[in-house]
Motif scaffolding. Sequence first.
Motif, PDB file in Angstrom:
ATOM      1  N   GLN A 121       0.842  -1.190   0.000  1.00  0.00           N
ATOM      2  CA  GLN A 121       0.000   0.000   0.000  1.00  0.00           C
ATOM      3  C   GLN A 121       0.884   1.249   0.000  1.00  0.00           C
ATOM      4  N   LEU A 122       0.815   2.002  -1.078  1.00  0.00           N
ATOM      5  CA  LEU A 122       1.558   3.259  -1.203  1.00  0.00           C
ATOM      6  C   LEU A 122       0.567   4.389  -0.938  1.00  0.00           C
ATOM      7  N   VAL A 123       0.701   4.997   0.232  1.00  0.00           N
ATOM      8  CA  VAL A 123      -0.296   5.922   0.762  1.00  0.00           C
ATOM      9  C   VAL A 123       0.174   7.358   0.596  1.00  0.00           C
ATOM     10  N   VAL A 124      -0.699   8.196   0.074  1.00  0.00           N
ATOM     11  CA  VAL A 124      -0.455   9.637  -0.025  1.00  0.00           C
ATOM     12  C   VAL A 124      -1.652  10.359   0.577  1.00  0.00           C
ATOM     13  N   ARG A 125      -1.498  11.654   0.803  1.00  0.00           N
ATOM     14  CA  ARG A 125      -2.618  12.465   1.265  1.00  0.00           C
ATOM     15  C   ARG A 125      -3.570  12.735   0.088  1.00  0.00           C
ATOM     16  N   ALA A 126      -4.860  12.616   0.347  1.00  0.00           N
ATOM     17  CA  ALA A 126      -5.834  12.891  -0.707  1.00  0.00           C
ATOM     18  C   ALA A 126      -5.841  14.365  -1.099  1.00  0.00           C
ATOM     19  N   ASP A 127      -5.402  15.255  -0.200  1.00  0.00           N
ATOM     20  CA  ASP A 127      -5.365  16.675  -0.509  1.00  0.00           C
ATOM     21  C   ASP A 127      -3.978  17.134  -0.974  1.00  0.00           C
ATOM     22  N   GLY A 128      -3.102  16.178  -1.272  1.00  0.00           N
ATOM     23  CA  GLY A 128      -1.762  16.502  -1.739  1.00  0.00           C
ATOM     24  C   GLY A 128      -1.676  16.491  -3.254  1.00  0.00           C
ATOM     25  N   PRO A 129      -0.476  16.768  -3.784  1.00  0.00           N
ATOM     26  CA  PRO A 129      -0.328  16.907  -5.232  1.00  0.00           C
ATOM     27  C   PRO A 129      -0.066  15.609  -5.980  1.00  0.00           C
ATOM     28  N   VAL A 130       0.207  14.509  -5.274  1.00  0.00           N
ATOM     29  CA  VAL A 130       0.668  13.283  -5.933  1.00  0.00           C
ATOM     30  C   VAL A 130      -0.496  12.334  -6.190  1.00  0.00           C
ATOM     31  N   ARG A 131      -0.634  11.897  -7.441  1.00  0.00           N
ATOM     32  CA  ARG A 131      -1.663  10.929  -7.802  1.00  0.00           C
ATOM     33  C   ARG A 131      -1.120   9.760  -8.614  1.00  0.00           C
ATOM     34  N   THR A 132       0.162   9.797  -8.947  1.00  0.00           N
ATOM     35  CA  THR A 132       0.773   8.713  -9.709  1.00  0.00           C
ATOM     36  C   THR A 132       2.116   8.357  -9.099  1.00  0.00           C
ATOM     37  N   LEU A 133       2.595   7.173  -9.419  1.00  0.00           N
ATOM     38  CA  LEU A 133       3.906   6.745  -8.949  1.00  0.00           C
ATOM     39  C   LEU A 133       4.982   7.701  -9.446  1.00  0.00           C
ATOM     40  N   ALA A 134       4.904   8.093 -10.699  1.00  0.00           N
ATOM     41  CA  ALA A 134       5.906   9.007 -11.263  1.00  0.00           C
ATOM     42  C   ALA A 134       5.916  10.347 -10.549  1.00  0.00           C
ATOM     43  N   ALA A 178       4.141  11.228  10.282  1.00  0.00           N
ATOM     44  CA  ALA A 178       4.860  12.091   9.344  1.00  0.00           C
ATOM     45  C   ALA A 178       3.995  12.434   8.140  1.00  0.00           C
ATOM     46  N   LEU A 179       3.204  11.466   7.661  1.00  0.00           N
ATOM     47  CA  LEU A 179       2.310  11.750   6.533  1.00  0.00           C
ATOM     48  C   LEU A 179       1.225  12.740   6.950  1.00  0.00           C
ATOM     49  N   ALA A 180       0.658  12.525   8.129  1.00  0.00           N
ATOM     50  CA  ALA A 180      -0.371  13.434   8.623  1.00  0.00           C
ATOM     51  C   ALA A 180       0.187  14.845   8.807  1.00  0.00           C
ATOM     52  N   GLY A 181       1.444  14.932   9.220  1.00  0.00           N
ATOM     53  CA  GLY A 181       2.071  16.230   9.459  1.00  0.00           C
ATOM     54  C   GLY A 181       2.765  16.818   8.249  1.00  0.00           C
ATOM     55  N   ARG A 182       2.594  16.205   7.086  1.00  0.00           N
ATOM     56  CA  ARG A 182       3.165  16.670   5.816  1.00  0.00           C
ATOM     57  C   ARG A 182       4.704  16.702   5.833  1.00  0.00           C
ATOM     58  N   ARG A 183       5.316  15.863   6.659  1.00  0.00           N
ATOM     59  CA  ARG A 183       6.781  15.785   6.684  1.00  0.00           C
ATOM     60  C   ARG A 183       7.309  14.800   5.646  1.00  0.00           C
ATOM     61  N   ILE A 184       6.443  13.944   5.143  1.00  0.00           N
ATOM     62  CA  ILE A 184       6.755  13.074   4.010  1.00  0.00           C
ATOM     63  C   ILE A 184       5.598  13.175   3.024  1.00  0.00           C
ATOM     64  N   THR A 202      -7.753   8.003   8.363  1.00  0.00           N
ATOM     65  CA  THR A 202      -8.711   8.619   7.446  1.00  0.00           C
ATOM     66  C   THR A 202      -9.753   9.470   8.165  1.00  0.00           C
ATOM     67  N   ARG A 203      -9.874   9.309   9.480  1.00  0.00           N
ATOM     68  CA  ARG A 203     -10.835  10.131  10.222  1.00  0.00           C
ATOM     69  C   ARG A 203     -10.381  11.581  10.325  1.00  0.00           C
ATOM     70  N   THR A 204      -9.074  11.804  10.251  1.00  0.00           N
ATOM     71  CA  THR A 204      -8.543  13.167  10.369  1.00  0.00           C
ATOM     72  C   THR A 204      -7.798  13.622   9.125  1.00  0.00           C
ATOM     73  N   THR A 205      -7.266  12.660   8.375  1.00  0.00           N
ATOM     74  CA  THR A 205      -6.471  12.982   7.185  1.00  0.00           C
ATOM     75  C   THR A 205      -6.931  12.120   6.032  1.00  0.00           C
TER      76      THR A 205
END
Length: 314
Positions: A121-134, A178-184, A202-205
């Motif tokens: 599972q490669l997890v990103v923030r839904a409100d972040g800029p990344v939507r692809t592996l590249a 770190a993901l929740a805090g936008r450090r990664i 997912t309840r908060t981020t």
Amino acid sequence: MTLTRRTALLGGLGLALAGCSTSGYRGPERALTIAAGERGGFYLAFAELLSAELNRAEPLLHATAVPTEASVANVDLVRRGQADLGLVLADVAQTAIGGGPPFAGKVPLLALGRVYENYLQLVVRADGPVRTLAGLAGRAVSLGAGGSGAAQLGERLFAEAGIAVDARHLLFDDAVRALAGRRIDAMLWSGGVPTPKLADLTRTTPIALLPLDSVVPALRAEYGPVYDQVQVPDGAYRGVGALSTIGVANLLVCAPSLPDDVAAAVVRLLVERATALVPAEAVGTQFLDVRTLIGTQPVPLQPSAAAAYRALHG
């Protein structure tokens, strides 16, 4: 296959095994250590259920599940005799028995069963800029703890995809924070679906998972059939739709020195108490039925386990 059908199949195997060599542990009283994984993951949840069932069924075996950094660490613990059993991803086991890095020399391992499927599972923030592996090129990505199978697979994944990332090696809880805090920008996790702490996140981020199926052919070409394409079901996490990712079988392994009667007792539990060994939060289809329980390649079955399966299948 549903859990109901799986229960019926496993029940049939249990009856068949009742008359074979797995008739109970009669050796000396002893401790049995199971090297598992990080807190919050399925490795430890499964190992705790297995140890509890063993302690109920086999009063002479005092089983304990031990938290670890997972697959790579577990191979080392089993090799050094500091754990009797270990949960290990099939690709890590393949590397270990072949003597590839990070293992210094070939590690003799045997398997008691292929217990369930791990989902990468490669997890990103839904409100972040990344939507692809590249889109992760040059970005900070936690590949998992240094002793985990996710870390090894993560390195292979990005190498085969030709993408250079700013790789970090964070423990699971640290990566979630770190993901929740936008450090990664992303975290890689190899485990069951849904993983409870990711569901809690997912309840908060709001999160998204990146599809990884495009890399499966290259991984299989380089490393063989230890990698499969698997489907994360729609709604496994809040707001996350169905997508394809990489699956790797999880093996329960031991050293060749494990006594046959101990191995037989564990095999019997895997069969007769299968439904009790499924963590409550698991999606049932990721747990494997009797037809695949013996499919432990590339690790050979422990002899007494193989004898029990031969008694069933002829």
